[in-house]
Design a protein around this motif. Structure first.
Motif, PDB file in Angstrom:
ATOM      1  N   TYR A 155       0.828  -1.195   0.000  1.00  0.00           N
ATOM      2  CA  TYR A 155       0.000   0.000   0.000  1.00  0.00           C
ATOM      3  C   TYR A 155       0.867   1.250   0.000  1.00  0.00           C
ATOM      4  O   TYR A 155       1.860   1.329   0.716  1.00  0.00           O
ATOM      5  CB  TYR A 155      -0.940   0.003   1.210  1.00  0.00           C
ATOM      6  N   GLN A 156       0.481   2.220  -0.804  1.00  0.00           N
ATOM      7  CA  GLN A 156       1.249   3.442  -0.937  1.00  0.00           C
ATOM      8  C   GLN A 156       0.481   4.620  -0.325  1.00  0.00           C
ATOM      9  O   GLN A 156      -0.729   4.732  -0.504  1.00  0.00           O
ATOM     10  CB  GLN A 156       1.544   3.758  -2.414  1.00  0.00           C
ATOM     11  N   SER A 157       1.204   5.468   0.400  1.00  0.00           N
ATOM     12  CA  SER A 157       0.609   6.675   0.967  1.00  0.00           C
ATOM     13  C   SER A 157       1.035   7.879   0.139  1.00  0.00           C
ATOM     14  O   SER A 157       2.229   8.068  -0.111  1.00  0.00           O
ATOM     15  CB  SER A 157       1.049   6.854   2.425  1.00  0.00           C
ATOM     16  N   TYR A 158       0.055   8.673  -0.279  1.00  0.00           N
ATOM     17  CA  TYR A 158       0.323   9.844  -1.103  1.00  0.00           C
ATOM     18  C   TYR A 158      -0.092  11.099  -0.339  1.00  0.00           C
ATOM     19  O   TYR A 158      -1.218  11.180   0.155  1.00  0.00           O
ATOM     20  CB  TYR A 158      -0.456   9.755  -2.419  1.00  0.00           C
ATOM     21  N   PRO A 159       0.823  12.071  -0.207  1.00  0.00           N
ATOM     22  CA  PRO A 159       0.499  13.284   0.566  1.00  0.00           C
ATOM     23  C   PRO A 159      -0.541  14.155  -0.143  1.00  0.00           C
ATOM     24  O   PRO A 159      -0.409  14.460  -1.320  1.00  0.00           O
ATOM     25  CB  PRO A 159       1.847  14.001   0.668  1.00  0.00           C
ATOM     26  N   LEU A 160      -1.573  14.528   0.600  1.00  0.00           N
ATOM     27  CA  LEU A 160      -2.611  15.417   0.069  1.00  0.00           C
ATOM     28  C   LEU A 160      -2.365  16.860   0.460  1.00  0.00           C
ATOM     29  O   LEU A 160      -2.849  17.784  -0.196  1.00  0.00           O
ATOM     30  CB  LEU A 160      -3.982  14.982   0.588  1.00  0.00           C
ATOM     31  N   GLY A 161      -1.622  17.057   1.552  1.00  0.00           N
ATOM     32  CA  GLY A 161      -1.365  18.404   2.030  1.00  0.00           C
ATOM     33  C   GLY A 161      -1.075  18.383   3.516  1.00  0.00           C
ATOM     34  O   GLY A 161      -1.079  17.334   4.156  1.00  0.00           O
ATOM     35  N   SER A 162      -0.790  19.552   4.062  1.00  0.00           N
ATOM     36  CA  SER A 162      -0.520  19.668   5.492  1.00  0.00           C
ATOM     37  C   SER A 162      -1.160  20.941   6.013  1.00  0.00           C
ATOM     38  O   SER A 162      -1.567  21.825   5.234  1.00  0.00           O
ATOM     39  CB  SER A 162       0.987  19.675   5.762  1.00  0.00           C
ATOM     40  N   LYS A 271      -2.783   0.782  -5.780  1.00  0.00           N
ATOM     41  CA  LYS A 271      -3.202   1.238  -7.107  1.00  0.00           C
ATOM     42  C   LYS A 271      -3.651   0.079  -7.998  1.00  0.00           C
ATOM     43  O   LYS A 271      -4.565   0.226  -8.813  1.00  0.00           O
ATOM     44  CB  LYS A 271      -2.069   2.013  -7.782  1.00  0.00           C
ATOM     45  N   GLU A 272      -3.008  -1.088  -7.830  1.00  0.00           N
ATOM     46  CA  GLU A 272      -3.388  -2.242  -8.652  1.00  0.00           C
ATOM     47  C   GLU A 272      -4.806  -2.706  -8.315  1.00  0.00           C
ATOM     48  O   GLU A 272      -5.579  -3.074  -9.198  1.00  0.00           O
ATOM     49  CB  GLU A 272      -2.394  -3.392  -8.440  1.00  0.00           C
ATOM     50  N   ASN A 273      -5.145  -2.665  -7.013  1.00  0.00           N
ATOM     51  CA  ASN A 273      -6.494  -3.048  -6.608  1.00  0.00           C
ATOM     52  C   ASN A 273      -7.534  -2.080  -7.163  1.00  0.00           C
ATOM     53  O   ASN A 273      -8.635  -2.488  -7.554  1.00  0.00           O
ATOM     54  CB  ASN A 273      -6.600  -3.095  -5.087  1.00  0.00           C
ATOM     55  N   LEU A 274      -7.186  -0.797  -7.209  1.00  0.00           N
ATOM     56  CA  LEU A 274      -8.106   0.187  -7.769  1.00  0.00           C
ATOM     57  C   LEU A 274      -8.301  -0.027  -9.269  1.00  0.00           C
ATOM     58  O   LEU A 274      -9.408   0.124  -9.792  1.00  0.00           O
ATOM     59  CB  LEU A 274      -7.590   1.603  -7.519  1.00  0.00           C
ATOM     60  N   LEU A 275      -7.215  -0.389  -9.947  1.00  0.00           N
ATOM     61  CA  LEU A 275      -7.314  -0.634 -11.392  1.00  0.00           C
ATOM     62  C   LEU A 275      -8.274  -1.781 -11.691  1.00  0.00           C
ATOM     63  O   LEU A 275      -8.978  -1.772 -12.706  1.00  0.00           O
ATOM     64  CB  LEU A 275      -5.926  -0.941 -11.965  1.00  0.00           C
ATOM     65  N   LYS A 276      -8.306  -2.783 -10.802  1.00  0.00           N
ATOM     66  CA  LYS A 276      -9.234  -3.902 -10.990  1.00  0.00           C
ATOM     67  C   LYS A 276     -10.680  -3.444 -10.910  1.00  0.00           C
ATOM     68  O   LYS A 276     -11.578  -4.084 -11.447  1.00  0.00           O
ATOM     69  CB  LYS A 276      -8.958  -4.982  -9.935  1.00  0.00           C
ATOM     70  N   LYS A 277     -10.902  -2.347 -10.215  1.00  0.00           N
ATOM     71  CA  LYS A 277     -12.248  -1.783 -10.106  1.00  0.00           C
ATOM     72  C   LYS A 277     -12.507  -0.737 -11.191  1.00  0.00           C
ATOM     73  O   LYS A 277     -13.535  -0.053 -11.181  1.00  0.00           O
ATOM     74  CB  LYS A 277     -12.445  -1.156  -8.721  1.00  0.00           C
ATOM     75  N   LEU A 281      -5.622   6.313 -10.209  1.00  0.00           N
ATOM     76  CA  LEU A 281      -5.271   7.506  -9.456  1.00  0.00           C
ATOM     77  C   LEU A 281      -4.288   8.346 -10.251  1.00  0.00           C
ATOM     78  O   LEU A 281      -3.229   7.872 -10.656  1.00  0.00           O
ATOM     79  CB  LEU A 281      -4.647   7.114  -8.108  1.00  0.00           C
ATOM     80  N   ASN A 282      -4.654   9.612 -10.499  1.00  0.00           N
ATOM     81  CA  ASN A 282      -3.774  10.541 -11.194  1.00  0.00           C
ATOM     82  C   ASN A 282      -3.053  11.387 -10.144  1.00  0.00           C
ATOM     83  O   ASN A 282      -3.644  12.265  -9.518  1.00  0.00           O
ATOM     84  CB  ASN A 282      -4.594  11.443 -12.128  1.00  0.00           C
ATOM     85  N   PHE A 288      -9.151  11.053  -9.596  1.00  0.00           N
ATOM     86  CA  PHE A 288      -9.326   9.675 -10.037  1.00  0.00           C
ATOM     87  C   PHE A 288      -9.914   9.671 -11.430  1.00  0.00           C
ATOM     88  O   PHE A 288     -10.722  10.533 -11.784  1.00  0.00           O
ATOM     89  CB  PHE A 288     -10.235   8.917  -9.061  1.00  0.00           C
ATOM     90  N   GLU A 289      -9.503   8.686 -12.220  1.00  0.00           N
ATOM     91  CA  GLU A 289      -9.986   8.570 -13.585  1.00  0.00           C
ATOM     92  C   GLU A 289     -10.591   7.199 -13.796  1.00  0.00           C
ATOM     93  O   GLU A 289     -10.122   6.205 -13.226  1.00  0.00           O
ATOM     94  CB  GLU A 289      -8.822   8.784 -14.568  1.00  0.00           C
ATOM     95  N   GLU A 290     -11.622   7.164 -14.601  1.00  0.00           N
ATOM     96  CA  GLU A 290     -12.240   5.888 -14.943  1.00  0.00           C
ATOM     97  C   GLU A 290     -11.443   5.223 -16.042  1.00  0.00           C
ATOM     98  O   GLU A 290     -11.103   5.840 -17.048  1.00  0.00           O
ATOM     99  CB  GLU A 290     -13.703   6.113 -15.390  1.00  0.00           C
ATOM    100  N   VAL A 291     -11.150   3.940 -15.831  1.00  0.00           N
ATOM    101  CA  VAL A 291     -10.424   3.165 -16.839  1.00  0.00           C
ATOM    102  C   VAL A 291     -11.442   2.480 -17.724  1.00  0.00           C
ATOM    103  O   VAL A 291     -12.254   1.675 -17.272  1.00  0.00           O
ATOM    104  CB  VAL A 291      -9.513   2.102 -16.185  1.00  0.00           C
ATOM    105  N   VAL A 292     -11.447   2.856 -18.984  1.00  0.00           N
ATOM    106  CA  VAL A 292     -12.421   2.311 -19.931  1.00  0.00           C
ATOM    107  C   VAL A 292     -11.894   1.014 -20.520  1.00  0.00           C
ATOM    108  O   VAL A 292     -10.734   0.952 -20.931  1.00  0.00           O
ATOM    109  CB  VAL A 292     -12.710   3.322 -21.052  1.00  0.00           C
TER     110      VAL A 292
END
Length: 292
Positions: A155-162, A271-277, A281-282, A288-292
């Motif tokens: 699992y990867q953590s991405y900073p959104l802000g502080s 991110k791989e689990n999200l791609l399966k759905k 993630l941009n 977030f973008e929909e993968v067609v």
């Protein structure tokens, strides 16, 4: 031979629990119903699927035929679920957060996901920080928001802000006109409200001498206490952005010499689990973008 899907699902649940009674509880049916379904399935197959224990048909183990049949039954159920998902175009996404979901950084990302696909069903779950990683690993949630950096290979953590802490006061408070809080000496006669999820960031304050210390893990409770002038609070102001903008509360910055540990906000996911759905993630603009 006509195979009943309900019988297959019942068979899989019995395999999972190894017990007819427990399977019945999970399926919300009487235990004899489970027994009848398994008996009918065995009759259709012409094979016993379970070796009943000495205590009767409640405790069971798979026979050799049952072991061979299990992966095929599971495959049928999985295929049907996938087919249903493709036909209805529905996807479920569970979002966990130890940060109040009303926080603008979090709310905006959730809105982004909601607008991604009208058929995306979103489930929101508020969790303690200590439970976030386990919830991700156990697939209880797909995406998590937290103030802690998650350290895990999957699992990867991405900073959104502080955000820095400010002193939050009711508008009528005598200190509400101060441009800056220079020290904590003037707070000795105040009731201080602590937001428990952020207690590690404000640990230094808990040792100071205040009139009274109140603790809550509910932001709405803290808002009410401040509104009713029962105390003041040290919080990142974005959580109370609406109240501050409407002049219902006042946010006073802290001077550099009394700054508390700032709050960092992270989005954690696989991110791989999200791609399966069908979701990507941009990281360039945190959308977030929909993968067609």
């Amino acid at each position: 031979m006509t195979m009943n899907i309900v019988h297959l699902e019942t068979f899989i649940i019995v395999c999972k629990y190894g017990n007819f009674t427990e399977a019945a509880k999970h399926l919300y049916v009487p235990q004899p119903t489970v027994t009848n379904r398994i008996n009918q399935l065995e009759d259709e197959l012409g094979q016993e699927l379970f070796a009943r224990g000495k205590s009767g048909k409640r405790n069971v183990q798979l026979t050799r035929a049952g072991e061979r049949f299990l992966p095929h039954a599971q495959s049928v159920i999985d295929t049907l679920k996938m087919a249903k998902q493709e036909i209805t175009h529905t996807t479920s996404l569970s979002i966990g957060s130890s940060v109040p979901l009303s926080h603008p950084l979090i709310y905006n990302v959730i809105q982004d996901l909601s607008n991604l696909n009208e058929h995306l069903n979103i489930h929101l779950i508020f969790l303690e920080s200590s439970s976030i990683l386990k919830a991700l690993v156990d697939n209880v949630v797909d995406v998590a928001f937290t103030t802690d950096l998650m350290m895990n290979t999957c699992y990867q953590s991405y900073p959104l802000g502080s955000e820095e802490f400010n002193l939050i006061l009711p508008t009528e408070h005598p200190l509400s006109n101060q441009p800056l809080l220079e020290n904590f000496t003037c707070m000795k006669e105040e009731n201080i409200i602590f937001y428990e999820p952020y207690k590690n960031n404000i640990a230094d304050l808990t040792d100071l001498d205040f009139k009274k210390k109140l603790y809550s893990n509910q932001v709405e409770v803290i808002k009410s206490l401040i509104h009713e002038q029962h105390g003041v609070c040290f919080l990142p102001p974005m959580i109370l952005e609406k109240e501050i903008k409407n002049n219902e509360m006042v946010s006073i910055p802290l001077s550099e010499n009394i700054q508390l540990n700032k709050i960092n906000y992270y989005l954690t996911c696989n991110k791989e689990n999200l791609l399966k759905k069908g979701i990507r993630l941009n990281q360039d603009n945190w959308t977030f973008e929909e993968v067609v």
